[in-house]
Design a protein around this motif. Structure first.
Motif, mmCIF file in Angstrom:
data_model
loop_
_atom_site.group_PDB
_atom_site.id
_atom_site.type_symbol
_atom_site.label_atom_id
_atom_site.label_comp_id
_atom_site.label_asym_id
_atom_site.label_seq_id
_atom_site.Cartn_x
_atom_site.Cartn_y
_atom_site.Cartn_z
ATOM 1 N N ALA A 118 0.815 -1.219 0.000
ATOM 2 C CA ALA A 118 0.000 0.000 0.000
ATOM 3 C C ALA A 118 0.848 1.269 0.000
ATOM 4 N N THR A 119 2.138 1.156 0.271
ATOM 5 C CA THR A 119 2.968 2.353 0.389
ATOM 6 C C THR A 119 3.831 2.520 -0.855
ATOM 7 N N PRO A 120 4.168 3.767 -1.212
ATOM 8 C CA PRO A 120 4.937 4.009 -2.440
ATOM 9 C C PRO A 120 6.332 3.374 -2.440
ATOM 10 N N VAL A 121 7.057 3.471 -1.339
ATOM 11 C CA VAL A 121 8.415 2.910 -1.286
ATOM 12 C C VAL A 121 8.353 1.388 -1.364
ATOM 13 N N ALA A 122 7.416 0.775 -0.663
ATOM 14 C CA ALA A 122 7.282 -0.675 -0.715
ATOM 15 C C ALA A 122 6.922 -1.131 -2.127
ATOM 16 N N ALA A 123 6.037 -0.408 -2.783
ATOM 17 C CA ALA A 123 5.669 -0.755 -4.155
ATOM 18 C C ALA A 123 6.864 -0.598 -5.092
ATOM 19 N N LEU A 124 7.651 0.458 -4.908
ATOM 20 C CA LEU A 124 8.856 0.653 -5.712
ATOM 21 C C LEU A 124 9.826 -0.512 -5.525
ATOM 22 N N ALA A 140 12.135 3.932 -10.142
ATOM 23 C CA ALA A 140 11.736 5.208 -9.542
ATOM 24 C C ALA A 140 11.303 6.199 -10.615
ATOM 25 N N GLY A 141 11.737 5.988 -11.839
ATOM 26 C CA GLY A 141 11.293 6.853 -12.940
ATOM 27 C C GLY A 141 11.712 8.300 -12.792
ATOM 28 N N GLY A 142 12.874 8.569 -12.257
ATOM 29 C CA GLY A 142 13.376 9.937 -12.126
ATOM 30 C C GLY A 142 12.994 10.616 -10.822
ATOM 31 N N ASP A 143 12.188 9.987 -9.985
ATOM 32 C CA ASP A 143 11.813 10.580 -8.696
ATOM 33 C C ASP A 143 12.944 10.308 -7.712
ATOM 34 N N ARG A 144 13.881 11.267 -7.596
ATOM 35 C CA ARG A 144 15.076 11.074 -6.763
ATOM 36 C C ARG A 144 14.737 10.942 -5.270
ATOM 37 N N GLY A 145 13.694 11.592 -4.825
ATOM 38 C CA GLY A 145 13.296 11.474 -3.420
ATOM 39 C C GLY A 145 12.808 10.071 -3.099
ATOM 40 N N LEU A 146 11.979 9.529 -3.962
ATOM 41 C CA LEU A 146 11.487 8.167 -3.792
ATOM 42 C C LEU A 146 12.633 7.166 -3.881
ATOM 43 N N GLU A 147 13.549 7.412 -4.821
ATOM 44 C CA GLU A 147 14.719 6.549 -4.971
ATOM 45 C C GLU A 147 15.583 6.566 -3.712
ATOM 46 N N ALA A 148 15.811 7.735 -3.141
ATOM 47 C CA ALA A 148 16.630 7.861 -1.934
ATOM 48 C C ALA A 148 15.958 7.168 -0.747
ATOM 49 N N LEU A 197 18.138 -10.194 -4.072
ATOM 50 C CA LEU A 197 16.683 -10.304 -4.253
ATOM 51 C C LEU A 197 15.979 -10.469 -2.910
ATOM 52 N N ARG A 198 16.561 -11.269 -2.033
ATOM 53 C CA ARG A 198 15.966 -11.458 -0.710
ATOM 54 C C ARG A 198 15.952 -10.142 0.065
ATOM 55 N N MET A 199 17.002 -9.338 -0.086
ATOM 56 C CA MET A 199 17.052 -8.058 0.621
ATOM 57 C C MET A 199 15.995 -7.092 0.077
ATOM 58 N N LEU A 200 15.713 -7.160 -1.227
ATOM 59 C CA LEU A 200 14.629 -6.319 -1.760
ATOM 60 C C LEU A 200 13.284 -6.733 -1.175
ATOM 61 N N ASP A 201 13.066 -8.040 -1.023
ATOM 62 C CA ASP A 201 11.827 -8.516 -0.383
ATOM 63 C C ASP A 201 11.714 -8.005 1.048
ATOM 64 N N GLN A 202 12.789 -8.176 1.809
ATOM 65 C CA GLN A 202 12.755 -7.749 3.209
ATOM 66 C C GLN A 202 12.610 -6.242 3.335
ATOM 67 N N ALA A 203 13.258 -5.506 2.434
ATOM 68 C CA ALA A 203 13.144 -4.051 2.465
ATOM 69 C C ALA A 203 11.720 -3.608 2.119
ATOM 70 N N ALA A 204 11.068 -4.296 1.170
ATOM 71 C CA ALA A 204 9.682 -3.955 0.827
ATOM 72 C C ALA A 204 8.770 -4.188 2.029
ATOM 73 N N SER A 205 8.963 -5.290 2.736
ATOM 74 C CA SER A 205 8.169 -5.549 3.940
ATOM 75 C C SER A 205 8.429 -4.499 5.005
#
Length: 183
Positions: A84-90, A125-133, A168-176
């Motif tokens: 449901a959150t933008p960073v998790a979806a990214l 992130a599509g150029g959204d540097r804040g979301l990327e950071a 890949l596992r770290m991306l999963d854990q970071a999304a959670s």
């Protein structure tokens, strides 16, 4: 009558009593006796159960009346619940991109189009540097939770691995983690 030095003293009851059975039998013999006693008790219990339940009539159950399944099972994919959150979806999208494009080390993107952790985040992130950071920060937090504070950066962690399995596992854990934090 005086006791002569050649006669034995009279025995008391304790000395004439036979030794208990447990002292005479070996361990194997005692275990066999206990097993036999338990078998007798279980047999008695089975007979008692039969007597108590003999008056209950039971009808055989036809399993075709109970179990119904389609003749040809259809496997439909369950809709995946997106964060449901933008960073998790990214981070979920970055994981999907890394799986689709491939993983690389030493560069954000290699000549074949494979991406590293940060490269996948940057592309999604599509150029959204804040979301990327924000996403990179959560990934670094997830990495440090798992591997300790000695990890300096997301790219250094990515480059320290020989396959995509751990990144890949770290991306999963970071999304959670991002989803739990509401980011």
């Amino acid at each position: 009558m005086a006791a002569s030095p050649h006669t034995a003293p009279a025995r008391t009851d304790q000395q004439t009593r036979p030794a208990p059975v447990a002292e005479i039998l070996s361990l194997d013999a005692r275990l066999a006796a206990v097993e036999a006693a338990m078998t007798v008790r279980l047999d008695e219990a089975a007979v008692a159960h039969e007597v108590r339940t003999a008056h209950i009539s039971t009808q055989p159950v036809d399993l075709t009346d109970v179990i119904t399944v389609p003749l040809t099972p259809t496997l439909q994919p369950q809709p995946q619940q997106l964060p449901a959150t933008p960073v998790a979806a990214l981070l979920e999208r970055a994981r999907a991109r890394m799986e689709a494009d491939g993983w690389c080390a030493g560069a954000l993107t290699d000549e074949s189009g494979a991406v590293c952790l940060l490269g996948a985040i940057r592309k999604e992130a599509g150029g959204d540097r804040g979301l990327e950071a924000d996403a990179a920060s959560v990934v670094l937090d997830a990495i440090r939770r798992r591997f300790g504070d000695h990890v300096e950066s997301v790219p250094s962690f990515n480059d320290a691995h020989g396959t995509d399995r751990i990144p890949l596992r770290m991306l999963d854990q970071a999304a959670s983690l991002a989803d739990a934090r509401g980011l």
